[in-house]
Motif scaffolding. Sequence first.
Motif, PDB file in Angstrom:
ATOM      1  N   MET A  32      -2.003   9.277  42.678  1.00 36.22           N
ATOM      2  CA  MET A  32      -1.185  10.114  43.553  1.00 36.22           C
ATOM      3  C   MET A  32       0.196  10.169  42.888  1.00 36.22           C
ATOM      4  SD  MET A  32       0.674   7.405  44.739  1.00 36.22           S
ATOM      5  CE  MET A  32       1.669   8.156  46.023  1.00 36.22           C
ATOM      6  N   LEU A  33       1.178  10.719  43.556  1.00 39.80           N
ATOM      7  CA  LEU A  33       2.501  10.852  42.951  1.00 39.80           C
ATOM      8  C   LEU A  33       3.575  10.251  43.839  1.00 39.80           C
ATOM      9  CD1 LEU A  33       4.147  12.208  40.553  1.00 39.80           C
ATOM     10  CD2 LEU A  33       4.623  14.047  42.188  1.00 39.80           C
ATOM     11  N   TRP A  34       4.383   9.371  43.249  1.00 43.05           N
ATOM     12  CA  TRP A  34       5.609   8.912  43.884  1.00 43.05           C
ATOM     13  C   TRP A  34       6.772   9.726  43.322  1.00 43.05           C
ATOM     14  CZ3 TRP A  34       5.965   5.605  47.841  1.00 43.05           C
ATOM     15  CH2 TRP A  34       4.914   4.712  48.079  1.00 43.05           C
ATOM     16  N   TYR A  35       7.718  10.099  44.174  1.00 37.04           N
ATOM     17  CA  TYR A  35       8.923  10.741  43.652  1.00 37.04           C
ATOM     18  C   TYR A  35      10.154  10.255  44.420  1.00 37.04           C
ATOM     19  CZ  TYR A  35       8.665  14.230  47.502  1.00 37.04           C
ATOM     20  OH  TYR A  35       8.617  14.864  48.720  1.00 37.04           O
ATOM     21  N   ASN A  36      11.286  10.297  43.734  1.00 38.61           N
ATOM     22  CA  ASN A  36      12.552   9.802  44.264  1.00 38.61           C
ATOM     23  C   ASN A  36      13.330  10.967  44.877  1.00 38.61           C
ATOM     24  OD1 ASN A  36      15.334   8.971  44.442  1.00 38.61           O
ATOM     25  ND2 ASN A  36      14.882   7.287  43.030  1.00 38.61           N
ATOM     26  N   LYS A  37      13.421  10.981  46.199  1.00 43.11           N
ATOM     27  CA  LYS A  37      14.084  12.089  46.897  1.00 43.11           C
ATOM     28  C   LYS A  37      15.555  12.214  46.502  1.00 43.11           C
ATOM     29  CE  LYS A  37      13.017  10.628  51.005  1.00 43.11           C
ATOM     30  NZ  LYS A  37      12.916  10.506  52.482  1.00 43.11           N
ATOM     31  N   GLU A  38      16.197  11.089  46.262  1.00 46.91           N
ATOM     32  CA  GLU A  38      17.616  11.126  45.920  1.00 46.91           C
ATOM     33  C   GLU A  38      17.840  11.839  44.590  1.00 46.91           C
ATOM     34  OE1 GLU A  38      20.141   7.550  44.561  1.00 46.91           O
ATOM     35  OE2 GLU A  38      20.617   7.762  46.704  1.00 46.91           O
ATOM     36  N   ILE A  39      16.989  11.547  43.595  1.00 41.44           N
ATOM     37  CA  ILE A  39      17.121  12.209  42.292  1.00 41.44           C
ATOM     38  C   ILE A  39      16.749  13.686  42.408  1.00 41.44           C
ATOM     39  CG2 ILE A  39      16.315  12.258  39.902  1.00 41.44           C
ATOM     40  CD1 ILE A  39      15.903   9.258  40.041  1.00 41.44           C
ATOM     41  N   PHE A  40      15.724  13.999  43.197  1.00 46.63           N
ATOM     42  CA  PHE A  40      15.369  15.404  43.430  1.00 46.63           C
ATOM     43  C   PHE A  40      16.572  16.162  43.999  1.00 46.63           C
ATOM     44  CE2 PHE A  40      10.726  16.773  43.465  1.00 46.63           C
ATOM     45  CZ  PHE A  40      10.357  15.885  42.465  1.00 46.63           C
ATOM     46  N   ASP A  41      17.231  15.545  44.964  1.00 40.38           N
ATOM     47  CA  ASP A  41      18.382  16.188  45.603  1.00 40.38           C
ATOM     48  C   ASP A  41      19.525  16.379  44.607  1.00 40.38           C
ATOM     49  OD1 ASP A  41      19.642  17.230  47.998  1.00 40.38           O
ATOM     50  OD2 ASP A  41      20.909  15.445  47.958  1.00 40.38           O
ATOM     51  N   LEU A  42      19.780  15.366  43.785  1.00 42.48           N
ATOM     52  CA  LEU A  42      20.828  15.471  42.765  1.00 42.48           C
ATOM     53  C   LEU A  42      20.534  16.597  41.778  1.00 42.48           C
ATOM     54  CD1 LEU A  42      21.497  11.702  41.919  1.00 42.48           C
ATOM     55  CD2 LEU A  42      23.086  13.290  43.039  1.00 42.48           C
ATOM     56  N   ALA A  43      19.233  16.831  41.526  1.00 46.21           N
ATOM     57  CA  ALA A  43      18.832  17.878  40.581  1.00 46.21           C
ATOM     58  C   ALA A  43      18.765  19.253  41.230  1.00 46.21           C
ATOM     59  CB  ALA A  43      17.474  17.529  39.980  1.00 46.21           C
ATOM     60  N   GLY A  44      19.045  19.327  42.529  1.00 46.05           N
ATOM     61  CA  GLY A  44      18.998  20.606  43.224  1.00 46.05           C
ATOM     62  C   GLY A  44      17.595  21.068  43.559  1.00 46.05           C
ATOM     63  N   LEU A  45      16.636  20.136  43.584  1.00 42.28           N
ATOM     64  CA  LEU A  45      15.250  20.477  43.904  1.00 42.28           C
ATOM     65  C   LEU A  45      14.984  20.264  45.390  1.00 42.28           C
ATOM     66  CD1 LEU A  45      13.480  18.725  40.874  1.00 42.28           C
ATOM     67  CD2 LEU A  45      13.880  21.184  41.161  1.00 42.28           C
ATOM     68  N   ASP A  46      14.029  21.003  45.917  1.00 39.33           N
ATOM     69  CA  ASP A  46      13.629  20.858  47.315  1.00 39.33           C
ATOM     70  C   ASP A  46      12.866  19.543  47.467  1.00 39.33           C
ATOM     71  OD1 ASP A  46      12.514  21.006  49.867  1.00 39.33           O
ATOM     72  OD2 ASP A  46      12.087  23.156  49.718  1.00 39.33           O
ATOM     73  N   VAL A  47      13.407  18.620  48.251  1.00 38.32           N
ATOM     74  CA  VAL A  47      12.802  17.290  48.373  1.00 38.32           C
ATOM     75  C   VAL A  47      11.496  17.322  49.153  1.00 38.32           C
ATOM     76  CG1 VAL A  47      15.021  16.119  48.179  1.00 38.32           C
ATOM     77  CG2 VAL A  47      14.137  16.732  50.443  1.00 38.32           C
ATOM     78  N   THR A  48      11.181  18.451  49.769  1.00 34.76           N
ATOM     79  CA  THR A  48       9.916  18.567  50.508  1.00 34.76           C
ATOM     80  C   THR A  48       8.830  19.245  49.678  1.00 34.76           C
ATOM     81  OG1 THR A  48      10.434  20.732  51.491  1.00 34.76           O
ATOM     82  CG2 THR A  48      11.206  18.768  52.662  1.00 34.76           C
ATOM     83  N   LYS A  49       9.160  19.602  48.418  1.00 37.82           N
ATOM     84  CA  LYS A  49       8.197  20.327  47.592  1.00 37.82           C
ATOM     85  C   LYS A  49       8.025  19.659  46.227  1.00 37.82           C
ATOM     86  CE  LYS A  49       8.917  24.853  49.766  1.00 37.82           C
ATOM     87  NZ  LYS A  49       9.322  26.273  49.559  1.00 37.82           N
ATOM     88  N   PRO A  50       7.268  18.567  46.177  1.00 37.61           N
ATOM     89  CA  PRO A  50       6.962  17.943  44.887  1.00 37.61           C
ATOM     90  C   PRO A  50       6.024  18.843  44.085  1.00 37.61           C
ATOM     91  CG  PRO A  50       5.661  16.944  46.620  1.00 37.61           C
ATOM     92  CD  PRO A  50       6.619  17.877  47.304  1.00 37.61           C
ATOM     93  N   PRO A  51       5.858  18.597  42.800  1.00 43.00           N
ATOM     94  CA  PRO A  51       4.987  19.454  41.987  1.00 43.00           C
ATOM     95  C   PRO A  51       3.527  19.336  42.409  1.00 43.00           C
ATOM     96  CG  PRO A  51       5.631  17.502  40.762  1.00 43.00           C
ATOM     97  CD  PRO A  51       6.457  17.507  42.008  1.00 43.00           C
ATOM     98  N   SER A  52       2.808  20.441  42.307  1.00 45.95           N
ATOM     99  CA  SER A  52       1.384  20.432  42.650  1.00 45.95           C
ATOM    100  C   SER A  52       0.496  20.525  41.415  1.00 45.95           C
ATOM    101  CB  SER A  52       1.058  21.586  43.607  1.00 45.95           C
ATOM    102  OG  SER A  52       1.354  22.834  42.999  1.00 45.95           O
TER     103      SER A  52
END
Length: 422
Positions: free
Chosen positions: A144-164
Motif C-alpha cells: 500500500m502507500l504511506w504519504y506525508n501530508k505535511e510534505i504534500f502541503d508544502l509542495a502545493g499538492l492536494d493532501v486528499t489525492k495521493p497518486p493512483s
Amino acid sequence: MIIQLWFLIIVSFWGINCDYSQGEIEETITIEFWTIALGDAFADFINGMIKTYESEHPGVQIKWVDVSGAEVAEKFLAALVGQTPPDVVNIYDLPRFLQYGVLVDMDSLVAPEEQNKRLENFWRGIGQYQGRNYVIPWYTGVSMLWYNKEIFDLAGLDVTKPPSTIDEMLKMGEHIFNTTGKYGISWRLHPSLGAPPWALLRIDGFWPLFNEQQTKTLINNSKAEAIFQKWIDAYQNGALPPEALAASHRDDVNWFVEGRAAMLPFSGGWITRYFDKSFEHKATPSAQPRGELGQVPANSQALVVPKASKNIEIATDFALFVTNDHNQLEFCRQVAILPSTKKAALDPYFSRQPQNLADEANLFSSRDINNSFVLAPPDVKGWSRMEDILYEEFAKAMAGQQTIQIALERVERKWNHLLSYQ
C-alpha cells in the motif's frame, strides 16, 4: 568465497549424510527454529506457540533462535557448511540456496490437501524453482502507500489525492523534490531488498524475461527500456534518495519516518511502531499506485527445511503448525501483517472497522490480497548471478555512466551467455 567453495563440496555428500535410520533418533528430538528479528517484540507469542506444539508432541523440543535480517543468510550458509544446520528457517536471499539444491521439496513432502489451504500465489511464490516449491509460506505483506501530508502541503499538492498510478507517483516525487528539497519516494532498489530492477518491469507488465525454452532473454526490448528510463529520470531528478541503489534493511522506513521522503510504498501498518505522536498526524495510508500490470506487489516470509536436517518430517510438521490458519491469524492480531492461508485471509478480522492507523493501513493491504502478485524472481537456473548482472548494469545507467540501451544490450549478451551453458 572459501565458505562457498566448501559449501559446494559438502552439498555433493548430503545424499549420504542425510540418511538417518530410526535407530539413530534420540528419545528427545530437538528441532532448531530460526526466525528473523522477532525476538524483541514477539517473544511471548513465539514461545507460546512452541509450548503448544511441544505439549502436543511429547519427545519433541523446539530450540528457538532469533537472527537479525542482515545476518541470517550468511549464518545459514555457515551452518550448512559446518554441517550444523537448523531444522526450520525463516530465510532471505532464497535464490542463492535454491540453485544449490539444499532445501527440501515441499511439493513432494506436503500433502495436496495441506498445500490447498495456502493461497496459490504464495505457495507458487518466492520458493518456486524449476517448477517445484521449496518453501512453506508464512506471514505476508501486500503493498500500500504511506504519504506525508505535511510534505504534500508544502509542495502545493492536494493532501486528499495521493497518486493512483506508478507514473503519477514518479511525477509527484519529482515535483516534491523541486519544490521542497525533500525526496519524493522512499524506495530501495537493491536485489535482496525492496523492489529490485526486475520488479520494476513486472509491476509495469513486462514479463516474462525469458523465452519459453529459457534459451534466451527478452529483456532487450523497447518496452523494458522505456520502463527503466522513467525510473532513471526520476532518480536523477530527485524523486528517489541517492542511496536507493545501496540501501540496507529498513533504510526506506527510516527515510520516511525521518521526513526525508514524502511517500513510502510498503506492506501494511506494522511500521507505525516507529511513529511518534507528531508523525502519526502527518503519515497517511492509501492504496498502492498501480503499474500497467494493474496488480499490487506482495511479499512473503517463508520457512524452509534444509535437506541436511536430521529430522525432516518433524521439522516440516512444525513448519506447517507455525503457518496454520490459527497461528497465522493470531500472529496477525499481534502486528499489522497478513496471512498466506485461504481461511485466515477470509476472517472478518481483516475487514473490521479500523481502530488505529496501523489498522487503516492494513485494510488497504488486505483489500488487495486477491489482486496481488508475489515479487518472486524468474524461475530460471542461474538467476542469482543474472540478478547481480542486471543490478550492476542498471546501477551504471542510474548513475549516468551508460545509457539504458547499452545496459540492456550488455545484460542480454551476458544472460544469453549464461543460458548457453545450462
